[in-house]
Design a protein around this motif. Structure first.
Motif, PDB file in Angstrom:
ATOM      1  N   LYS A 262      17.975  -5.496 -16.758  1.00  0.00           N
ATOM      2  CA  LYS A 262      17.654  -7.219 -16.915  1.00  0.00           C
ATOM      3  C   LYS A 262      16.418  -7.284 -16.724  1.00  0.00           C
ATOM      4  O   LYS A 262      16.452  -8.674 -16.966  1.00  0.00           O
ATOM      5  N   GLY A 263      15.273  -6.421 -17.010  1.00  0.00           N
ATOM      6  CA  GLY A 263      13.923  -6.839 -16.459  1.00  0.00           C
ATOM      7  C   GLY A 263      13.813  -6.600 -14.928  1.00  0.00           C
ATOM      8  O   GLY A 263      12.371  -6.678 -14.628  1.00  0.00           O
ATOM      9  N   GLU A 264      14.769  -6.497 -14.594  1.00  0.00           N
ATOM     10  CA  GLU A 264      14.614  -6.552 -12.999  1.00  0.00           C
ATOM     11  C   GLU A 264      15.033  -4.964 -11.669  1.00  0.00           C
ATOM     12  O   GLU A 264      15.045  -3.973 -13.150  1.00  0.00           O
ATOM     13  N   TYR A 265      14.742  -4.804 -11.106  1.00  0.00           N
ATOM     14  CA  TYR A 265      14.508  -3.843 -10.398  1.00  0.00           C
ATOM     15  C   TYR A 265      16.127  -3.989  -9.067  1.00  0.00           C
ATOM     16  O   TYR A 265      15.792  -4.963  -8.223  1.00  0.00           O
ATOM     17  N   ASN A 266      16.481  -2.945  -8.815  1.00  0.00           N
ATOM     18  CA  ASN A 266      17.437  -3.012  -7.888  1.00  0.00           C
ATOM     19  C   ASN A 266      16.468  -1.260  -6.022  1.00  0.00           C
ATOM     20  O   ASN A 266      16.215  -0.487  -6.985  1.00  0.00           O
TER      21      ASN A 266
ATOM     22  N   GLN B  11       1.068  -1.428   0.320  1.00  0.00           N
ATOM     23  CA  GLN B  11      -0.010  -0.030  -0.090  1.00  0.00           C
ATOM     24  C   GLN B  11       1.324   1.140  -0.586  1.00  0.00           C
ATOM     25  O   GLN B  11       1.970   1.467   0.840  1.00  0.00           O
ATOM     26  N   SER B  12       0.665   2.050  -0.792  1.00  0.00           N
ATOM     27  CA  SER B  12       0.922   3.662  -0.758  1.00  0.00           C
ATOM     28  C   SER B  12       0.412   4.315  -1.087  1.00  0.00           C
ATOM     29  O   SER B  12      -0.207   4.390  -2.166  1.00  0.00           O
ATOM     30  N   LYS B  13       0.690   5.859  -0.298  1.00  0.00           N
ATOM     31  CA  LYS B  13      -0.352   7.267  -0.820  1.00  0.00           C
ATOM     32  C   LYS B  13       0.254   7.739  -1.693  1.00  0.00           C
ATOM     33  O   LYS B  13      -0.682   7.848  -2.834  1.00  0.00           O
ATOM     34  N   TYR B  14       1.005   7.778  -2.911  1.00  0.00           N
ATOM     35  CA  TYR B  14       1.936   8.183  -4.111  1.00  0.00           C
ATOM     36  C   TYR B  14       2.893   6.585  -4.371  1.00  0.00           C
ATOM     37  O   TYR B  14       3.463   6.892  -4.110  1.00  0.00           O
ATOM     38  N   LEU B  15       2.341   6.419  -6.446  1.00  0.00           N
ATOM     39  CA  LEU B  15       3.432   5.620  -6.494  1.00  0.00           C
ATOM     40  C   LEU B  15       3.462   6.129  -8.013  1.00  0.00           C
ATOM     41  O   LEU B  15       2.207   6.194  -8.865  1.00  0.00           O
ATOM     42  N   GLN B  16       4.540   6.780  -8.423  1.00  0.00           N
ATOM     43  CA  GLN B  16       5.037   6.956  -9.691  1.00  0.00           C
ATOM     44  C   GLN B  16       6.044   6.064 -10.503  1.00  0.00           C
ATOM     45  O   GLN B  16       6.836   5.493  -9.554  1.00  0.00           O
ATOM     46  N   GLU B  17       5.972   6.458 -11.500  1.00  0.00           N
ATOM     47  CA  GLU B  17       6.676   5.523 -12.687  1.00  0.00           C
ATOM     48  C   GLU B  17       7.484   7.098 -13.053  1.00  0.00           C
ATOM     49  O   GLU B  17       6.191   8.050 -13.540  1.00  0.00           O
ATOM     50  N   PHE B  18       8.569   6.951 -13.606  1.00  0.00           N
ATOM     51  CA  PHE B  18       9.684   7.789 -14.090  1.00  0.00           C
ATOM     52  C   PHE B  18       9.831   7.286 -16.035  1.00  0.00           C
ATOM     53  O   PHE B  18      10.006   6.596 -15.664  1.00  0.00           O
ATOM     54  N   PRO B  19      10.190   8.835 -16.814  1.00  0.00           N
ATOM     55  CA  PRO B  19      10.504   8.213 -17.985  1.00  0.00           C
ATOM     56  C   PRO B  19      11.756   7.073 -18.251  1.00  0.00           C
ATOM     57  O   PRO B  19      12.092   6.394 -19.238  1.00  0.00           O
ATOM     58  N   ASP B  20      12.708   6.789 -16.912  1.00  0.00           N
ATOM     59  CA  ASP B  20      13.812   6.133 -16.883  1.00  0.00           C
ATOM     60  C   ASP B  20      13.152   4.202 -16.562  1.00  0.00           C
ATOM     61  O   ASP B  20      13.784   3.664 -16.281  1.00  0.00           O
ATOM     62  N   GLY B  21      11.591   4.247 -16.062  1.00  0.00           N
ATOM     63  CA  GLY B  21      11.474   3.217 -15.762  1.00  0.00           C
ATOM     64  C   GLY B  21      11.692   2.828 -14.479  1.00  0.00           C
ATOM     65  O   GLY B  21      11.294   2.182 -13.464  1.00  0.00           O
ATOM     66  N   THR B  22      12.214   4.041 -13.715  1.00  0.00           N
ATOM     67  CA  THR B  22      12.411   4.465 -11.831  1.00  0.00           C
ATOM     68  C   THR B  22      11.183   4.705 -11.238  1.00  0.00           C
ATOM     69  O   THR B  22       9.988   5.101 -11.676  1.00  0.00           O
ATOM     70  N   LEU B  23      10.750   3.417 -10.465  1.00  0.00           N
ATOM     71  CA  LEU B  23       9.500   3.411  -9.871  1.00  0.00           C
ATOM     72  C   LEU B  23       9.526   4.255  -8.033  1.00  0.00           C
ATOM     73  O   LEU B  23      10.519   3.773  -7.443  1.00  0.00           O
ATOM     74  N   ARG B  24       8.656   5.038  -7.436  1.00  0.00           N
ATOM     75  CA  ARG B  24       8.724   5.221  -6.159  1.00  0.00           C
ATOM     76  C   ARG B  24       7.989   5.901  -5.926  1.00  0.00           C
ATOM     77  O   ARG B  24       6.301   6.110  -5.956  1.00  0.00           O
ATOM     78  N   ALA B  25       7.521   4.440  -4.503  1.00  0.00           N
ATOM     79  CA  ALA B  25       5.922   4.393  -3.608  1.00  0.00           C
ATOM     80  C   ALA B  25       6.771   5.610  -2.548  1.00  0.00           C
ATOM     81  O   ALA B  25       7.744   5.453  -1.617  1.00  0.00           O
TER      82      ALA B  25
END
Length: 230
Positions: free
Chosen positions: A217-221, A174-188
């Motif tokens: 490689k299709g995954e996230y750090n 669950q998150s108040k804000y979840l965003q995706e940015f142009p470089d593919g970064t996800l931020r909750a």
């Protein structure tokens, strides 16, 4: 990847609109299920009403009670607003841009901004429910802007049901804000993670901010701020 899901949402909601030119404030009766539709169009799209109007350089569609099903995936929302670039939309309607992969023409590749975009924004509001076939996403509202390559979900919950999880454990964030940015970064922001199956989990891990960076490689750090148990 979530960006693939957003591209699918955008395409399934906008593909049917490429068949007709809009009129100002025209209410259309509920649309029947589509049969034998091309593979890029939804298997079913239903809504109670839709109004199309011209706002300056934009064409805007307002849907009420929309329900889209395609290839085992589904989207539901009380309201959906789709903003189109008027000039580019008219080019599409005339057929001058319908070359190659329609999804790429409209939306670009997942997680990338789109130059000369047809779709300017897709906004889903009220009881938003998205089933991707793997995850279930619920939120108060979702906004996706292909020209900017940015997507935002407000008061979201992402669930991997136990029966779909590789280890048979449910997973929920669950998150108040979840965003995706142009470089593919996800931020909750203001996130809670749990593997408890209860609606009100008996335990969860709270994180003020969680950032996922694509590893190529299709995954996230993943880089969380200091977590604590609740």
């Amino acid at each position: 990847r979530r960006s693939d899901m957003l591209a699918w949402i955008s395409l399934t909601l906008t593909a049917p609109l490429l068949c007709a030119a809009p009129q100002e404030e025209v209410v259309v009766p509920p649309k029947p299920a589509l049969g034998n539709a091309p593979s890029q169009e939804p298997e079913r799209i239903e809504y109670e009403s839709v109004i199309s109007e011209i706002e300056g350089s934009q064409i805007v569609y307002h849907f009420d009670k929309i329900d889209v099903v395609s290839s085992g995936k589904s989207v539901r929302a009380d309201r959906a607003t789709i903003r189109l670039d008027r000039e580019n939309y008219q080019k599409v309607a005339a057929g001058s841009m319908l070359l190659g992969d329609l999804a790429v023409d409209l939306l670009g590749l997942p997680g990338q901004p789109v130059k000369n975009a047809v779709v300017l924004e897709i906004r889903l509001e009220g009881g938003v429910y998205i089933d991707t076939g793997f995850t279930v996403i619920e939120c108060d509202w979702l906004s996706h802007s292909p020209p900017r390559g940015v997507a935002t979900l407000f008061q979201s919950q992402i669930t991997v049901p136990a029966e779909r999880s590789p280890n048979d454990w449910p997973w929920r964030m669950q998150s108040k804000y979840l965003q995706e940015f142009p470089d593919g970064t996800l931020r909750a922001k203001f996130a809670r993670l749990t593997a408890c199956h209860l609606k009100d989990p008996a335990y969860s891990m709270a994180i003020e901010e969680l950032t996922g960076t694509p590893d190529g490689k299709g995954e996230y750090n993943w880089s969380p701020t200091t977590p604590w148990l609740e």
